[in-house]
Every structure is written in C-alpha cells, then in structure tokens.
Design a protein around this motif. Structure first.
Motif, PDB file in Angstrom:
ATOM      1  N   LYS A 229     -12.442  10.478   1.200  1.00 19.51           N
ATOM      2  CA  LYS A 229     -13.895  10.656   1.315  1.00 19.51           C
ATOM      3  C   LYS A 229     -14.673   9.561   0.595  1.00 19.51           C
ATOM      4  N   ASP A 230     -14.192   9.158  -0.589  1.00 18.14           N
ATOM      5  CA  ASP A 230     -14.964   8.258  -1.447  1.00 18.14           C
ATOM      6  C   ASP A 230     -14.569   6.791  -1.350  1.00 18.14           C
ATOM      7  N   PHE A 231     -13.443   6.485  -0.696  1.00 16.35           N
ATOM      8  CA  PHE A 231     -12.996   5.093  -0.573  1.00 16.35           C
ATOM      9  C   PHE A 231     -12.714   4.783   0.896  1.00 16.35           C
ATOM     10  N   PRO A 232     -12.888   3.518   1.304  1.00 15.89           N
ATOM     11  CA  PRO A 232     -12.611   3.150   2.706  1.00 15.89           C
ATOM     12  C   PRO A 232     -11.118   3.001   2.963  1.00 15.89           C
ATOM     13  N   LEU A 233     -10.376   4.057   2.640  1.00 16.85           N
ATOM     14  CA  LEU A 233      -8.921   4.077   2.795  1.00 16.85           C
ATOM     15  C   LEU A 233      -8.499   5.339   3.522  1.00 16.85           C
TER      16      LEU A 233
ATOM     17  N   ARG B 106       4.182  23.223 -12.506  1.00 13.31           N
ATOM     18  CA  ARG B 106       4.378  22.697 -11.155  1.00 13.31           C
ATOM     19  C   ARG B 106       4.613  21.188 -11.222  1.00 13.31           C
ATOM     20  N   HIS B 107       5.465  20.722 -10.335  1.00 13.66           N
ATOM     21  CA  HIS B 107       5.734  19.292 -10.234  1.00 13.66           C
ATOM     22  C   HIS B 107       5.752  18.921  -8.760  1.00 13.66           C
ATOM     23  N   GLY B 108       4.709  18.200  -8.328  1.00 12.28           N
ATOM     24  CA  GLY B 108       4.618  17.784  -6.940  1.00 12.28           C
ATOM     25  C   GLY B 108       4.858  16.292  -6.801  1.00 12.28           C
ATOM     26  N   GLN B 109       5.501  15.886  -5.707  1.00  8.73           N
ATOM     27  CA  GLN B 109       5.749  14.474  -5.438  1.00  8.73           C
ATOM     28  C   GLN B 109       5.353  14.151  -4.006  1.00  8.73           C
ATOM     29  N   LEU B 110       4.682  13.029  -3.836  1.00 12.78           N
ATOM     30  CA  LEU B 110       4.280  12.580  -2.509  1.00 12.78           C
ATOM     31  C   LEU B 110       4.601  11.105  -2.338  1.00 12.78           C
ATOM     32  N   LEU B 111       5.040  10.735  -1.141  1.00 13.35           N
ATOM     33  CA  LEU B 111       5.190   9.337  -0.756  1.00 13.35           C
ATOM     34  C   LEU B 111       4.040   9.057   0.203  1.00 13.35           C
ATOM     35  N   VAL B 112       3.137   8.155  -0.191  1.00  9.26           N
ATOM     36  CA  VAL B 112       1.883   7.963   0.539  1.00  9.26           C
ATOM     37  C   VAL B 112       1.669   6.491   0.871  1.00  9.26           C
ATOM     38  N   GLN B 113       1.224   6.223   2.096  1.00 12.42           N
ATOM     39  CA  GLN B 113       0.814   4.887   2.490  1.00 12.42           C
ATOM     40  C   GLN B 113      -0.697   4.891   2.682  1.00 12.42           C
ATOM     41  N   PHE B 114      -1.363   3.894   2.101  1.00 11.08           N
ATOM     42  CA  PHE B 114      -2.809   3.782   2.233  1.00 11.08           C
ATOM     43  C   PHE B 114      -3.139   2.703   3.266  1.00 11.08           C
ATOM     44  N   ALA B 115      -3.832   3.095   4.314  1.00  8.37           N
ATOM     45  CA  ALA B 115      -4.226   2.159   5.373  1.00  8.37           C
ATOM     46  C   ALA B 115      -5.714   1.825   5.246  1.00  8.37           C
ATOM     47  N   GLY B 116      -6.087   0.626   5.729  1.00 11.29           N
ATOM     48  CA  GLY B 116      -7.489   0.217   5.725  1.00 11.29           C
ATOM     49  C   GLY B 116      -7.960  -0.275   4.378  1.00 11.29           C
ATOM     50  N   GLY B 117      -9.225  -0.715   4.335  1.00  7.55           N
ATOM     51  CA  GLY B 117      -9.812  -1.163   3.081  1.00  7.55           C
ATOM     52  C   GLY B 117      -9.247  -2.488   2.600  1.00  7.55           C
ATOM     53  N   THR B 118      -9.830  -2.974   1.517  1.00  8.35           N
ATOM     54  CA  THR B 118      -9.375  -4.222   0.919  1.00  8.35           C
ATOM     55  C   THR B 118      -8.443  -3.929  -0.255  1.00  8.35           C
ATOM     56  N   GLU B 119      -7.853  -5.007  -0.785  1.00 12.26           N
ATOM     57  CA  GLU B 119      -6.999  -4.833  -1.955  1.00 12.26           C
ATOM     58  C   GLU B 119      -7.812  -4.288  -3.125  1.00 12.26           C
ATOM     59  N   GLN B 120      -9.058  -4.706  -3.207  1.00 14.76           N
ATOM     60  CA  GLN B 120      -9.935  -4.215  -4.270  1.00 14.76           C
ATOM     61  C   GLN B 120     -10.181  -2.713  -4.118  1.00 14.76           C
ATOM     62  N   ASP B 121     -10.362  -2.267  -2.884  1.00 15.61           N
ATOM     63  CA  ASP B 121     -10.549  -0.831  -2.624  1.00 15.61           C
ATOM     64  C   ASP B 121      -9.297  -0.044  -3.037  1.00 15.61           C
ATOM     65  N   PHE B 122      -8.146  -0.616  -2.712  1.00 14.78           N
ATOM     66  CA  PHE B 122      -6.878   0.031  -3.037  1.00 14.78           C
ATOM     67  C   PHE B 122      -6.706   0.164  -4.545  1.00 14.78           C
TER      68      PHE B 122
ATOM     69  N   ARG C  30       0.810  -1.220   0.000  1.00 17.52           N
ATOM     70  CA  ARG C  30       0.000   0.000   0.000  1.00 17.52           C
ATOM     71  C   ARG C  30       0.847   1.275   0.000  1.00 17.52           C
ATOM     72  N   LEU C  31       2.089   1.173  -0.432  1.00 14.40           N
ATOM     73  CA  LEU C  31       2.941   2.350  -0.450  1.00 14.40           C
ATOM     74  C   LEU C  31       3.145   2.792  -1.894  1.00 14.40           C
ATOM     75  N   VAL C  32       2.836   4.072  -2.187  1.00 14.45           N
ATOM     76  CA  VAL C  32       2.899   4.555  -3.566  1.00 14.45           C
ATOM     77  C   VAL C  32       3.598   5.905  -3.637  1.00 14.45           C
ATOM     78  N   GLN C  33       4.114   6.181  -4.817  1.00  9.95           N
ATOM     79  CA  GLN C  33       4.616   7.515  -5.136  1.00  9.95           C
ATOM     80  C   GLN C  33       3.615   8.170  -6.063  1.00  9.95           C
ATOM     81  N   LEU C  34       3.234   9.395  -5.737  1.00  7.69           N
ATOM     82  CA  LEU C  34       2.329  10.170  -6.583  1.00  7.69           C
ATOM     83  C   LEU C  34       3.097  11.349  -7.163  1.00  7.69           C
ATOM     84  N   GLN C  35       2.869  11.614  -8.441  1.00  3.89           N
ATOM     85  CA  GLN C  35       3.464  12.777  -9.087  1.00  3.89           C
ATOM     86  C   GLN C  35       2.370  13.610  -9.737  1.00  3.89           C
ATOM     87  N   PHE C  36       2.347  14.879  -9.396  1.00  7.80           N
ATOM     88  CA  PHE C  36       1.344  15.815  -9.882  1.00  7.80           C
ATOM     89  C   PHE C  36       2.010  16.798 -10.838  1.00  7.80           C
ATOM     90  N   ILE C  37       1.435  16.966 -12.017  1.00  2.28           N
ATOM     91  CA  ILE C  37       2.007  17.861 -13.020  1.00  2.28           C
ATOM     92  C   ILE C  37       1.038  19.004 -13.313  1.00  2.28           C
TER      93      ILE C  37
END
Length: 347
Positions: free
Chosen positions: A283-287, A303-319, A262-269
């Motif tokens: 708000k919309d997912f059980p995560l 702009r170039h944004g980067q985030l290191l994010v961990q998603f907790a909770g929910g099922t693999e399908q939700d993720f 559940r650990l991802v890198q997000l990049q915003f352009i």
C-alpha cells in the motif's frame, strides 16, 4: 544450578584414544529447560551421564548448586544423585513388576516408609495421567504409557533436576507431542530444571528455553532457542535446524529470480507473526510483494513465521526504503538474492 567447566571425557580402548566430550562449558539455570541437540556420535549421551557422575569427567568440573561433584565422597554423591532424576529412551522398566511396583521399588531401596511411598506413587501417577494403570504390567502398556511410568518413577524421588536421554526418539509424533507437553507441565508446575539431549530438532523447538548444538564432542553454538533458529551463526547449526533446506520451491522458479536483488527471507517472531506487514508495504511503497513460500510454527510458546518473498516493481531506493520499514516493525529481513542458483537452497 548446573555448571560445567571445561569438561572432557576420554576413553582408552586398547591403543585407541577416544575423545567423546571435548572442553565443554555450560551453565543451566534453575527452572529452565535446556536442550543439547546433535547427530549420533556427537557426544550427547556421554555428556548427560556426566551430569550425575554416572560417567565421571576425565578433566574439568561439574557443579550442582555450587557443589563440585568431584569433591564429594560416596555417601554425599549418592544423596546428590537422589536430587537428579533420569528418564531414558528405553524406559528401563521391570517387566515382572506392576506400574505401582516399578515406581515404588527404588523408594523402598532408599528406605522410604510405605505410607510415603503410597502417597508419592499416587501423586505422580496422577500427574502423568496413569492412575487407572497402577496394577498393569509394562507389556500391557503402549510406548507412551511406559515412558510416562518412567517419568513418574523419576519424579517419585522428588528431584530438583530431571535428565532426559532421548526420551521421545522411540515414540510416534502424536505420542511425542504428549510427552513434551507433560515435560513442560512438570517444569512449570513443579519448577524442576530439565536438561535433555536429542537429535530431534522439533523437540528443542517445542519446549526448550535455551539450546546448545553439539558436534564431534564440542559445543559449536549455544543460546536462546529463538536466537539460534532466527540467527544461526555456525554452519553446523544452520544445517541441523534446516536453515539451508529451502522452502520446497521448484529449482526453475528459484533460478528465475537469480540476480534480481529483490528476493528476501522474512522472519516474524511473537505477535509480529500475525501483523499484515506485506499488505502495508504494497500500500505504501511502489512495490508488489510476491510470496513464493512460507510457514508458521512455534519456538517454545512464541509464534515463528517465515516467508520467502520477491519484490517486483519500484526502484532500488524504493526497495531499500521498504526493507527499513519492515525492520522497524520488528521483522527480521535478509536479502538472499545472491544465494540463489539452480540446485541451490535458501534460508
């Protein structure tokens, strides 16, 4: 505008054969800022000096506006070089000449009239912001001011192309930023094509439209700056742009997330860098998105944004559903859970 076809440069030092540049092919479009980045010894300086034939290639072709430089006679090559300005790391100013004289002298040698010289010197000193320094000597100027004089001198020939050989590497960060802003201004207002070499990735990130990564005399990867920063393919590129440097998250914290899936890198352009995507996911997912680290900067003017994010909770399908939603919002998402471990770096 500038085209290099299978260009190589070989030096022979006694019994030693040195391949400084190996089979390089590049096309630089009119009006763009093109950067070549690489570590010391990569062949960058040799490459840039071949563009104006200060270093003729051993093999291959270099063309300016469709004209093969190798086919020009001495007079034709001289005229072509006058359309190519060059600025250097070391400024190359005459210490015994004033600012005005440093800019005017090359024009005098070309036989340009005094009236035209005066107009050009005044014009380009105004452009670089040194009108009030025309009677000063180089020793009376700061490093940034000396580089501005060197830029004005290069522009006084009214070139179509400006070559920059590590022009900011001897300057402090604040002065570097001002010189990069000046080069951007020159490119936009005068329409001059700029070809620069540097070992500073921030320079490429700040002003270049496209970039080539050079190593051991070869181009290992090339393309738009945004593509290379967000989707680097070659290990050399990833290493150079710091893609594997991590987010300064403590190793024990990273180790705690190893194998979570559940650990991802997000990049915003661009405008996506300010959208509340994670708020909508929560708000919309059980995560529960847990931001471990992040930063925001610019690639040219986007702009170039980067985030290191961990998603907790929910099922693999939700993720997986949340990942698809994030992608639909124009955000680049990469699952990096499998890349983690104590001592590992992440991107």
């Amino acid at each position: 505008m500038i085209e290099l076809k299978n260009v190589s440069k070989v030096y022979q030092q006694k019994k030693r054969r040195i391949e400084a540049v190996k089979e390089v092919s590049l096309t630089i479009e009119k009006g763009e800022i093109f950067g070549v980045v690489g570590y010391s010894g990569a062949g960058k300086s040799t490459l840039i000096r071949m563009i104006n034939f200060l270093e003729p290639p051993t093999t291959g072709e270099i063309s300016i506006n469709g004209q093969n430089l190798k086919e020009l006679n001495k007079k034709e090559l001289l005229l072509t070089r006058r359309k190519i300005g060059m600025i250097f790391q070391g400024y190359n100013l005459l210490s015994t000449a004033t600012v005005y004289e440093n800019i005017a002298k090359p024009l005098k040698l070309e036989g340009v009239s005094k009236e035209v010289i005066a107009k050009r010197v005044d014009k380009y000193l105004d452009l670089v912001g040194l009108t009030d320094r025309k009677d000063n000597y180089p020793a009376q100027l700061s490093g940034g001011q000396r580089q501005r004089v060197a830029i004005a001198r290069a522009l006084a020939h009214e070139p179509e192309i400006l070559l920059s050989d590590e022009a900011t590497s001897a300057l402090d960060p604040e002065t570097t930023e001002s010189i990069l802003a000046l080069l951007t201004k020159i490119n936009q207002e005068l329409g001059i094509t700029i070809f620069l070499i540097t070992h500073e990735i921030d320079v490429v990130q700040r002003i270049c439209d496209r970039v080539a990564v050079m190593e051991d005399g070869k181009i290992v990867e090339a393309g738009p700056v945004i593509d290379l920063f967000t989707r680097p393919e070659e290990e050399t590129t990833k290493r150079f742009i710091g893609a594997n440097d991590g987010y300064n998250v403590p190793e024990d914290v990273l180790a705690a997330y190893k194998g979570t899936g559940r650990l991802v890198q997000l990049q915003f352009i661009g405008d996506d860098a300010t959208e509340p995507v994670l708020a909508k996911v929560a708000k919309d997912f059980p995560l529960c998105p847990n931001i471990l680290s992040g930063n925001i900067g610019y690639l040219k003017e986007k702009r170039h944004g980067q985030l290191l994010v961990q998603f907790a909770g929910g099922t693999e399908q939700d993720f997986q559903a949340a990942k698809e939603y994030i992608k639909s919002q124009g955000v680049i998402i990469e699952d990096i859970s499998g890349d983690l471990g104590t001592g590992s770096s992440v991107r």
